[in-house]
Motif scaffolding. Structure first.
Motif, short mmCIF file in Angstrom:
data_model
loop_
_atom_site.label_atom_id
_atom_site.label_comp_id
_atom_site.label_asym_id
_atom_site.label_seq_id
_atom_site.Cartn_x
_atom_site.Cartn_y
_atom_site.Cartn_z
N ASN A 2 0.82 -1.33 -0.07
CA ASN A 2 -0.03 -0.35 0.17
C ASN A 2 1.08 1.41 0.10
OD1 ASN A 2 -2.18 -1.63 0.01
ND2 ASN A 2 -2.62 -1.33 2.55
N GLU A 3 0.64 2.75 -0.57
CA GLU A 3 0.72 3.66 -0.91
C GLU A 3 0.81 4.28 0.41
OE1 GLU A 3 0.91 6.29 -3.71
OE2 GLU A 3 -0.82 4.87 -5.13
N LYS A 4 1.79 4.54 1.34
CA LYS A 4 1.90 5.09 2.14
C LYS A 4 1.13 7.26 1.94
CE LYS A 4 4.69 7.12 6.51
NZ LYS A 4 5.79 6.51 7.24
N TYR A 5 0.17 7.77 2.69
CA TYR A 5 -0.38 9.03 3.15
C TYR A 5 -0.20 9.85 3.97
CZ TYR A 5 -3.14 7.00 -0.57
OH TYR A 5 -4.25 6.58 -1.46
N ASN A 6 0.84 10.92 3.27
CA ASN A 6 1.16 12.06 4.23
C ASN A 6 -0.27 13.02 5.00
OD1 ASN A 6 3.93 11.97 4.50
ND2 ASN A 6 3.70 11.84 2.06
N VAL A 7 -0.96 13.01 5.85
CA VAL A 7 -2.28 13.50 6.15
C VAL A 7 -1.58 14.88 6.71
CG1 VAL A 7 -4.09 13.20 7.15
CG2 VAL A 7 -3.27 11.85 5.80
N TYR A 8 -2.54 16.07 6.17
CA TYR A 8 -1.85 17.55 7.09
C TYR A 8 -3.86 17.79 7.39
CZ TYR A 8 2.39 17.56 4.21
OH TYR A 8 3.67 17.30 3.71
N LEU A 9 -3.25 17.89 8.91
CA LEU A 9 -4.37 18.59 9.68
C LEU A 9 -4.09 19.41 9.60
CD1 LEU A 9 -5.56 15.47 12.46
CD2 LEU A 9 -6.54 15.75 9.60
N PHE A 32 -4.62 1.63 5.88
CA PHE A 32 -4.56 2.75 5.45
C PHE A 32 -3.50 3.73 6.58
CE2 PHE A 32 -6.11 7.99 6.37
CZ PHE A 32 -5.41 8.41 5.24
N ASP A 33 -1.98 3.21 5.83
CA ASP A 33 -0.76 3.96 5.34
C ASP A 33 -1.05 5.40 5.74
OD1 ASP A 33 1.70 3.11 6.78
OD2 ASP A 33 2.60 2.54 5.15
N TYR A 34 -0.18 5.83 6.89
CA TYR A 34 -0.27 7.39 6.75
C TYR A 34 0.69 7.82 7.92
CZ TYR A 34 -3.19 7.68 11.07
OH TYR A 34 -3.57 7.15 12.11
N GLU A 35 1.49 9.36 7.50
CA GLU A 35 1.51 9.60 8.31
C GLU A 35 1.21 11.04 8.61
OE1 GLU A 35 6.28 12.52 9.24
OE2 GLU A 35 6.42 10.57 7.88
N LYS A 36 0.33 11.14 9.87
CA LYS A 36 -0.09 12.69 10.17
C LYS A 36 0.90 13.75 11.06
CE LYS A 36 -2.77 12.34 14.24
NZ LYS A 36 -3.49 12.43 14.91
N LYS A 37 0.25 15.35 10.14
CA LYS A 37 1.13 16.47 10.30
C LYS A 37 0.21 16.94 11.22
CE LYS A 37 4.87 15.72 7.25
NZ LYS A 37 5.94 15.02 6.38
N GLU A 38 0.37 17.35 12.02
CA GLU A 38 -0.66 18.70 12.66
C GLU A 38 0.15 20.19 12.21
OE1 GLU A 38 -3.47 16.69 16.16
OE2 GLU A 38 -1.59 15.49 15.58
N PHE A 39 -1.71 21.34 12.48
CA PHE A 39 -1.08 22.86 12.08
C PHE A 39 -2.54 23.20 13.04
CE2 PHE A 39 1.26 20.15 8.84
CZ PHE A 39 2.58 21.06 8.69
#
Length: 131
Positions: A2-9, A32-39
């Motif tokens: 699976n592709e990894k997603y970069n999720v920007y919150l 759902f492979d993801y890395e979460k980045k919060e702002f």
């Protein structure tokens, strides 16, 4: 694989609402492979420009946002479209529909749920008394 997603919150307040929504959203997908980045407390176009630049450095970027100020919400939507980054406003349509239903204009004020009014101070006083 699976592709990894970069999720920007991206939030104009603490980000708590968006974090809870994303928690519910991601629970609906088993792979759902993801890395979460919060702002949090994003309130300027310059902050959005910096976030957009960061999304361009990553593959599979997705932006989710809770920005209630209309001009800034349009700006993030336009900039993400211009840069071909999928972007989803979480509160925009809901606020618009409630405005129509309630027949009143929304205030579009960031952090409106965190108002430090008389009720807030009464609750704090009650907690302090209890302790």
């Amino acid at each position: 694989m699976n592709e990894k997603y970069n999720v920007y919150l991206v939030s104009d307040s603490t980000g708590e609402t968006l974090d809870r929504i994303f928690l519910s959203l991601k629970s609906q997908f088993t792979n759902f492979d993801y890395e979460k980045k919060e702002f949090a407390f994003v309130r300027t176009e310059q902050q959005i420009d910096n976030i957009i630049r960061e999304t361009k450095k990553s593959n599979n970027s997705i932006i989710l946002y809770t920005i209630v100020e209309i001009k800034l919400a349009k700006y993030i939507a336009n900039q993400s479209e211009k840069n071909k980054v999928p972007c989803f406003g979480i509160l925009g349509n809901l606020i618009l529909n409630f405005s129509k239903l309630l027949n009143q204009k929304a205030i579009h004020k960031p952090s409106a749920q965190h108002v430090l009014d008389d009720d807030y101070y009464k609750r704090i006083e009650a907690i302090q008394f209890t302790m």
